[in-house]
Structure formats: structure tokens, C-alpha cells
Design a protein around this motif. Structure first.
Motif, mmCIF file in Angstrom:
data_model
loop_
_atom_site.group_PDB
_atom_site.id
_atom_site.type_symbol
_atom_site.label_atom_id
_atom_site.label_comp_id
_atom_site.label_asym_id
_atom_site.label_seq_id
_atom_site.Cartn_x
_atom_site.Cartn_y
_atom_site.Cartn_z
ATOM 1 N N UNK A 135 0.514 -0.955 -0.330
ATOM 2 C CA UNK A 135 0.583 -0.250 0.169
ATOM 3 C C UNK A 135 0.789 0.997 -0.151
ATOM 4 N N UNK A 136 0.555 2.320 -1.147
ATOM 5 C CA UNK A 136 0.996 3.685 -0.890
ATOM 6 C C UNK A 136 0.173 4.588 -1.324
ATOM 7 N N UNK A 137 0.894 5.992 -1.307
ATOM 8 C CA UNK A 137 -0.241 7.248 -1.369
ATOM 9 C C UNK A 137 -0.005 7.152 -2.281
ATOM 10 N N UNK A 138 -0.530 8.122 -3.534
ATOM 11 C CA UNK A 138 -0.155 8.867 -4.542
ATOM 12 C C UNK A 138 -0.782 10.201 -4.736
ATOM 13 N N UNK A 139 0.307 11.082 -4.267
ATOM 14 C CA UNK A 139 -0.419 12.606 -4.009
ATOM 15 C C UNK A 139 0.460 13.424 -5.361
ATOM 16 N N UNK A 140 -0.385 12.952 -6.535
ATOM 17 C CA UNK A 140 -0.158 13.373 -7.999
ATOM 18 C C UNK A 140 0.853 14.958 -8.034
ATOM 19 N N UNK A 141 -0.083 16.202 -7.134
ATOM 20 C CA UNK A 141 0.335 18.036 -7.316
ATOM 21 C C UNK A 141 1.969 17.828 -6.778
ATOM 22 N N UNK A 142 2.197 16.968 -6.135
ATOM 23 C CA UNK A 142 3.151 17.338 -5.130
ATOM 24 C C UNK A 142 4.264 16.122 -5.488
ATOM 25 N N UNK A 197 4.722 21.932 -14.858
ATOM 26 C CA UNK A 197 3.100 22.931 -14.142
ATOM 27 C C UNK A 197 3.017 24.047 -12.887
ATOM 28 N N UNK A 198 2.663 23.770 -12.528
ATOM 29 C CA UNK A 198 2.305 24.910 -11.431
ATOM 30 C C UNK A 198 1.269 23.392 -10.657
ATOM 31 N N UNK A 199 1.705 22.989 -9.474
ATOM 32 C CA UNK A 199 0.764 22.205 -9.163
ATOM 33 C C UNK A 199 0.976 20.703 -9.887
ATOM 34 N N UNK A 200 1.410 20.532 -11.047
ATOM 35 C CA UNK A 200 2.003 19.591 -11.565
ATOM 36 C C UNK A 200 1.402 19.612 -12.581
ATOM 37 N N UNK A 201 -0.068 21.048 -12.251
ATOM 38 C CA UNK A 201 -0.745 20.507 -13.492
ATOM 39 C C UNK A 201 -2.256 19.952 -13.608
#
Lengths: 214, 317
Positions: free
Chosen positions: B226-233, B296-300
């Protein structure tokens, strides 16, 4: 020994080309779907690969003087020029990778990076100081400059060695193991020279007549 | 190369992508485990084994949060990543995590909650239908990938324990098992690896609790179980092998922030205007591309901007 020198030099020359040939082979594999290849980030692999071999050749060049003295193999000095030039060669490849893949030949970006990024500054210092050494690597230049002056100039390789290690240390994120290994090697190689210099100095002062009281 | 089509067939009935993309590998690697997973499908409960990557997840739903950008090949996603517990070289985790035991796997959720719980991975996976979300993933080092993650919004999991009003942050503790993780030596990071989010960030719908990629359970090197995915970080905020989630009222300490506070802030939002002290964050190399692209800001992921309104993101980097 002397009659073998040419063959040793030839063998060393071929050996020195192995890293770049290896990278070329991996590149070929990458573009032809073969393995082993340059991995998921081929441009990074090429940049890091040429960088690693630059620092390796700088270390090897610095090894020559202690090795020939400690091992009693004076002929090793005849290999130093080639190793030094290969250090410069790999350094130029490394620089080209960075300029091309990272900066896409945008010179203003490159200039900004050199000034702003400490690790780039250190890397540029290491490379730039090798340029005069490469240019004066010929026997003609030694004769023209005179042995003493030539030698003084070529001590710049010490600065290159230190700058190259700093470049590596400042680049890594958390695991300093590899750059610190290089730092240890540089410390030993330069420490040897300091030790020799101090030894010679104290030997020279012992031979000088004691100052007269007066 | 074959491009994965948005499937009308359930993911469980599709041959895992990397098997047909890399046929040579498939033939060479038709291991007992792979073959077993293929025939037994989803029956993992009886398997006291490890390395479940390659096991298809049934019933995957598409998500409208997905990007339409080209996915990074499975091979690159699974052989080039940072997972310092298994070595600091990006090719090492794939090699060194091979024998990592990921079953049984439980996650304890505690702290400022009404109902602390310890949940088994299978119970967690049953909380909601698995969604495939194709997200951009930007590493703080300046490279990026596009990954079809499988999981669902973290909020689904967090709601199970009924967080108290006092809770403001969520701390994630990952496994720190020196016996199994050869990279767990001192002097690199303060182990176990810890990460944290503000509660509203954790509850944001994009934040995922992830147990798969490319239609299959996570390979060990990508953070199983189990992992985390926080795409804007930046990628390091998305902790792997999570074993504990704790609700707190204070900002939790995190592994990278502790190691180098001037380089890795608590927020670590992807931000092209705030450089890493040692390198630029203005551009990135998408794996597989020659030219760099603009970051991109916040990874888009602009929808998260409201979480930070009024905040100075240069100071809160």
C-alpha cells in the motif's frame, strides 16, 4: 622496459576507450531494443556515466606520481599525459551531455546555471582548469615554458581533483557514500604530496648550516 | 509498440501489458508465480507468498481524473524509481525488493480518531471499487512519468476511523524492517520513512491510497502493498509500504524535511517558481522524451490551488 613502452601505451589507449565504447554499445542497444541498455533515463545515464569516468581518470592521473615512486616504476610517468588527456576528453563529453540534454544548447541557461548552481560552478571549475593543462601537454610546451613553470601550472590538477569531488558531493541528495569514497581517494593522493613536500623541506633545512648567533 | 486502449473488457481479463509489450521477458520470465497468478486470478488469501506484482486486479473502474497523456512504459515505471529502503540507485529497488514479503499486510490507523482500527490489506481493498487513475508523477529530482495507478481516494479509507475535530494533520509511517530492507542503513535518512499531509490535503479527492499499477497489484519496488499517491506534490511525498496512519493536531515531522529542511519542505508542492536550492524546478524530463518540458504549477492539478489560497508558497515550499 623502454622497448615495451610503445606497446604499453597502445594497450592503455585502447583500455581508456573502453568506457566510451561501452556507453556507445549501450546506446546502440537502447535504440535497437536490445539489452542491456541505458535504462529508463538514457540521457541521465550518459551524463552520469561520462561524469563518473571523468572523475575516475582524474584520480588515475593523480595516482601516477605516488605509484611510480612507491612501486619503483619510473616508466609510469610516461602514461600520465595520456591519462590526463583522457580525463579532459571524458570531461568534455560530460560537459556536452549536460549542455545538450539538460540545457539544449541554450547558452543563457547555461551561464545562469553556472553562476547560480554551486555544483555546476564546481564542475565548470574542474573542467576549465583542465583546459590549459591539455593545451600544454606537449613536449614542445614543456620546452617552451621551462620545466619549473610547466610543473607549477600543472599543479592545477590538484584543484581540479578537489573541485570534481565537491561537484559530486553537492549533486547527490542524501547518500554521500560514493562521493565520499572519491573524497577519501583525493585526500590520500594529495596528502601524499603534502607529506613528500614536508619531508623534503625538513631534509633541506637539516642540510642547511645552523644560523649563527650574532 | 502497442498502445493500451481504454478497455471495454474488464482489466482482469486483459493480459498484463508488460507481458505482451515485452514478449522476450514474458517467455524468459514465465515463472511459477506469474503462471500461478495468471490461472488463479485473484485468490491471494491462501498464498503465503511474496512478490504479488503481476497479479491482475478485477473490476477496475475508469476514472475521469485520469490524464490522456501517454503512459510511461511498465518497464520504466518498475525499474527506475526511488525507494531508498532498497538502495539509493534508481535501478536497485527492482532488484533488491524481489524477496520482500508483502503478505500479510496490515495498516493501523490511530491518533485523533473516534474509532482507531487495524485493517488488513484485503479489507482495505474491499472498501471501494478499485479505480484506475492515470496521473502525472513528478520527482523532485527533475524527471517525470505518467502512471496508471490503481486504488481509490484516501478519504474513503480515512473516513472509516471517524477523525476527530481536533485532527489537523495526517502522518504516514512506512515499514522500516532492517531484515528485509538492505538500504536501511544510518546516515541516509532517519528511518522509518515518514510522510505527512494536512488533513484537507489528505481528504482531497486526487489523493489516492494505491495498491496497484497497470491493472495489477503493486510490484514490490513500487511500494507494495500500500502506498500513497499525491499527484500535485513531488514524488517523495507519496510514501511507499505504509503501515501506519496517524491523525495529529501538530504538523508531523517527515523523513526528507528532517534530513534537509532547507531543501524539502513539508508541503513540497510541485512548483516551477520555487527552485530546489541546488537545481531548477522550472523544467522536467518526461522519461522517454529527449527535450525537457516545462513543469506545471501543482503538476498541472489546478483544482488543488484553493487549498493554498492566501499562503506564500515560496515560504511554505
Amino acid at each position: 622496459m623502454n622497448k615495451y613502452i610503445r606497446w604499453i601505451k597502445l594497450g592503455l589507449f585502447v583500455l581508456c576507450l573502453v568506457p566510451v565504447a561501452g556507453l556507445a554499445w549501450l546506446y546502440y542497444n537502447t535504440t535497437h531494443g536490445l539489452e542491456p541498455d541505458l535504462g529508463a533515463n538514457p540521457l541521465e545515464y550518459l551524463t552520469h556515466g561520462t561524469g563518473t569516468w571523468t572523475i575516475n581518470f582524474i584520480m588515475l592521473t593523480l595516482c601516477i606520481t605516488p605509484a611510480r615512486k612507491l612501486l619503483g616504476m619510473p616508466w609510469l610517468i610516461q602514461m600520465r599525459k595520456m591519462l590526463g588527456l583522457f580525463a579532459f576528453f571524458y570531461g568534455c563529453l560530460h560537459f556536452t551531455c549536460w549542455l545538450w540534454f539538460d540545457k539544449q544548447f541554450i547558452w543563457s541557461d547555461m551561464g545562469a546555471d553556472i553562476l547560480k548552481r554551486k555544483f555546476v560552478t564546481a564542475g565548470m571549475v574542474a573542467l576549465a582548469l583542465m583546459l590549459p593543462l591539455a593545451l600544454t601537454s606537449t613536449t614542445w610546451a614543456i620546452r617552451k615554458m621551462g620545466g619549473k613553470r610547466w610543473q607549477a601550472l600543472h599543479r592545477l590538477i590538484y584543484v581540479t581533483g578537489i573541485a570534481a569531488v565537491i561537484h559530486y558531493i553537492w549533486l547527490v541528495k542524501a547518500d554521500l557514500k560514493a562521493p565520499l569514497q572519491y573524497a577519501a581517494i583525493v585526500a590520500v593522493l594529495l596528502g601524499y604530496r603534502v607529506f613528500e613536500w614536508a619531508r623534503k623541506r625538513s631534509a633541506a633545512s637539516a642540510n642547511r648550516p645552523a644560523p649563527q648567533a650574532g | 509498440m502497442l498502445i493500451r486502449k481504454t478497455a471495454d473488457i474488464p482489466a482482469s481479463e486483459v493480459t498484463p501489458k508488460h507481458w505482451y509489450v515485452n514478449r522476450r521477458k514474458f517467455i524468459a520470465g514465465a515463472s511459477a508465480l506469474g503462471a500461478a497468478a495468471l490461472v488463479s486470478g485473484y485468490d491471494l488469501m491462501s498464498e503465503p507468498e511474496h512478490a504479488f506484482g503481476g497479479t491482475a486486479i478485477p473490476g477496475i473502474q475508469k476514472s475521469n481524473l485520469s490524464t490522456t497523456e501517454k503512459e510511461t512504459p511498465y518497464k520504466d515505471v518498475t525499474t527506475y524509481n526511488n525507494y531508498y529502503e532498497f538502495g539509493t540507485d534508481k535501478s536497485e529497488p527492482a532488484e533488491q525488493a524481489k524477496n520482500f514479503r508483502t503478505r500479510p499486510w496490515t495498516v493501523t490507523i490511530d491518533g485523533l480518531v473516534a474509532k482507531p482500527k487495524t485493517l488488513d490489506i484485503d479489507a482495505i481493498m474491499k472498501l471501494a471499487a478499485p479505480e484506475e487513475r492515470i496521473y502525472r508523477h513528478r520527482c523532485v529530482e527533475g524527471w517525470s512519468i505518467v502512471v496508471p495507478w490503481i486504488g481509490f481516494s484516501l478519504s474513503t479509507l480515512l473516513k472509516q476511523v471517524e477523525p476527530l475535530g481536533k485532527a489537523k494533520y495526517v502522518k504516514f509511517t512506512t515499514l522500516g524492517d532492517g531484515k528485509q530492507m538492505p538500504g536501511l542503513r544510518p546516515g541516509i535518512l532517519d528511518w522509518p520513512y515518514r510522510e505527512g499531509l494536512r488533513l484537507d490535503e489528505a481528504m482531497q479527492r486526487l489523493t489516492m491510497i494505491t495498491f496497484g499499477l497497470y491493472g495489477e497489484l503493486l510490484p514490490n519496488q513500487n511500494g507494495a502493498q500500500l502506498r500513497l499517491t499525491v499527484p500535485w506534490k513531488y514524488g517523495f511525498k507519496s510514501g511507499k509500504s505504509i503501515v501506519k496512519i496517524t491523525f495529529t493536531d501538530k504538523q508531523p515531522d517527515t523523513a526528507w524535511n528532517t534530513a534537509a529542511p532547507n531543501e524539502y519542505g513539508f508541503y513540497s508542492n510541485v512548483n516551477p517558481n520555487v527552485d530546489h536550492p541546488r537545481w531548477s524546478q522550472g523544467t522536467e524530463r518526461r522519461l522517454g522524451e529527449f527535450s525537457k518540458r516545462k513543469t506545471l504549477m501543482f503538476n498541472g492539478y489546478d483544482e488543488v490551488a484553493s487549498l493554498y489560497s492566501g499562503m506564500d508558497l515560496k515560504r511554505n515550499f
